[in-house]
Design an enzyme around this catalytic site. Structure first.
Site, PDB file in Angstrom:
ATOM      1  N   GLU A 199      60.389  75.107 -18.796  1.00  0.00           N
ATOM      2  CA  GLU A 199      60.998  73.851 -18.350  1.00  0.00           C
ATOM      3  C   GLU A 199      60.853  73.693 -16.841  1.00  0.00           C
ATOM      4  OE1 GLU A 199      65.025  73.594 -19.773  1.00  0.00           O
ATOM      5  OE2 GLU A 199      64.418  73.509 -21.878  1.00  0.00           O
ATOM      6  N   HIS A 218      66.044  68.122 -21.389  1.00  0.00           N
ATOM      7  CA  HIS A 218      67.208  69.008 -21.448  1.00  0.00           C
ATOM      8  C   HIS A 218      68.483  68.255 -21.042  1.00  0.00           C
ATOM      9  CE1 HIS A 218      68.307  73.537 -21.351  1.00  0.00           C
ATOM     10  NE2 HIS A 218      69.324  72.823 -21.798  1.00  0.00           N
TER      11      HIS A 218
END
Length: 482
Positions: A199, A218
């Protein structure tokens, strides 16, 4: 580093903290598992509904000037089977809301209690049954070695064809390359992903760009209310930990409810001091290997929470003979590392259960004692104590009954029972201007062996201790720092 006391994780997942290293060094790890629970639940439901009706793809199409009603026909949720993988706080609340949408909900979690699932109309099933019967699969398990890439090529080969997968848990639970292959083959119809192995994911990530994948960056915990709640929750947990309180959200320490901690607090001091006293009675205390702790109570054996007390005994046994810092977090680890085998016994006494414990006994086996001829039995050292008026007291040394406060320091004298000994020892201590806070004598019989226990507010000088040892009737003595 020596100074680190606590690590606070502002959220649920602690896969970015080395828990074993923190535990080894006595560093408490706390998280904030409740404040953002509902935010994660709502995002999971949002992705569930979005993927069933192609919301993201249809939105992009209209904004590109197209009107493709036939291309983005969705599927209904009513009557479909949702498999919730991981039935913790988030998973159970997702299940509750999915039931409200008219879905049939099953769940897989080897640690979830069946009665909690039944309470909201959810059936706990095997992993295999969840894979083969679900129309939608929603992932809510933590990332651990056991769950890493749990959804892989082999797993996807067993799912119901056309299944739709939602992941708001951790990216690493899915093998992303395997998911991409399952999407291309049509085994998985669609996926909605809020989390990724890396990420942010690389721009060339084929999974992110796949037409049948809905992605968000997220956002599971990203609501205004959740962010404020998490900030407050983790701040309170860290401040409490720095004050020496046991946080309810501690990840690497036994959970001790506040009401239990309040009741046991005087016994915490007692167990540590009994450990300190016992190990100092042993010649070469660092060689202690076998210890038995006995808890005597009028309550049932299942009503006593002992991990905290066990940790404090360990602290008392190890810290006086080493440079190691021991606390509730690392006590069991340090004991194992040093080869210390500590067993526990619970004795139920008759009587009204007004207090949690009547007495605590610490026994060290297979040792040489400075008082071996008087207070040990077959190479054992035994000390026993009680809480009186909220204060820890020593009530027994070996077979000798005594009664002395365990605040400050103690001098133990093994002597012949005869007149004048108490006065002689008292005079030596008073000449040092050291205050005696308690004195007790236990004996086998008049004129026989006796043990005198003297509680001191300060530490006397070496000369004073030497003078005590030179008293004719004193056969042996030991000074103990508590």
């Amino acid at each position: 580093m020596g100074r680190l006391k606590v690590v606070g994780r502002a959220g649920v997942g602690i896969d970015n903290v080395d828990i074993s290293a923190a535990t080894e060094h006595g560093c408490l790890v706390v998280n904030a598992p409740t404040a953002n629970t509902i935010a994660a639940v709502e995002h999971g439901i949002a992705l569930l509904t979005a993927v069933s009706r192609n919301v993201a793809q249809a939105d992009a199409s209209v904004k590109a000037g197209k009107w493709e009603r036939n291309k983005y026909v969705g599927v209904s949720l009513v009557g479909k089977t949702l498999a919730v993988m991981g039935f913790g706080k988030v998973g159970s609340e997702v299940a509750r809301r999915a039931k409200g949408l008219g879905m049939q909900v099953i769940a897989h979690d080897p640690y979830a209690p069946a009665d909690r699932a039944r309470a909201i109309g959810v059936e706990l099933v095997s992993f295999e049954e969840a894979l083969t019967t679900a129309d939608f699969i929603s992932l809510h398990m933590p990332l651990t070695p056991a769950t890493s890439k749990m959804f892989n090529d082999e797993t996807f080969s067993r799912v119901k064809k056309g299944v739709r997968i939602i992941n708001v848990a951790r990216g690493g639970v899915i093998d992303e390359e395997a998911l991409l292959r399952a999407l291309d083959s049509g085994v998985v119809a669609q996926a909605a992903l809020d989390v990724f192995t890396e990420e942010p994911p690389p721009q060339e990530n084929k999974l992110v760009r796949h037409e049948n994948v809905t992605v968000t960056p997220h956002l599971g915990a990203s609501t205004t209310e959740a962010q404020e709640g998490v900030a407050l929750e983790i701040a309170e947990a860290v401040v409490g930990a720095l004050r020496g309180e046991l946080a309810a959200t501690a990840v690497n320490a036994p959970m001790v409810p506040a009401e239990v901690l309040l009741e046991l607090s005087p016994y915490v001091a007692l167990t540590e001091k009994l450990g300190r006293l016992a190990v100092q009675l042993v010649a070469g205390g660092s060689g202690v290997k076998f210890v038995k702790v006995t808890y005597a109570s009028t309550r049932g054996p299942d009503d006593l929470d002992t991990p905290l007390l066990r940790a404090m005994v360990t602290k008392g046994l190890i810290e006086p003979v080493s440079s190691v810092f021991v606390n509730l977090v690392n006590a069991d680890f340090i004991a194992k590392q040093r080869g210390l085998r500590l067993t526990e016994e619970r004795i139920v006494l008759d009587g009204s259960p007004e207090k949690p414990l009547e007495f605590i006994q610490v026994r060290i086996a297979n040792v040489e004692s400075k008082f071996v001829s008087a207070i040990s039995n077959s190479g054992e050292i035994t000390v026993e104590g009680r809480v009186k008026d909220g204060k820890p007291h020593l009530t027994k040394v070996g077979s000798f009954g005594v009664d002395v406060s365990l605040e400050g320091s103690i001098v133990l004298c093994r002597q012949s029972d005869q007149p004048g000994i108490i006065g002689k020892v008292g005079n030596i201590i008073s000449e040092e201007n050291v205050n005696v806070n308690f004195m007790s004598v236990g004996r086998i019989a008049p004129g026989k062996q006796a043990v005198m226990t003297i509680g001191l507010d300060e530490e006397p000088s070496r000369d004073a201790l030497k003078k005590i040892g030179e008293i004719t009737a004193v056969e042996e003595f030991v000074f103990l720092k508590l």
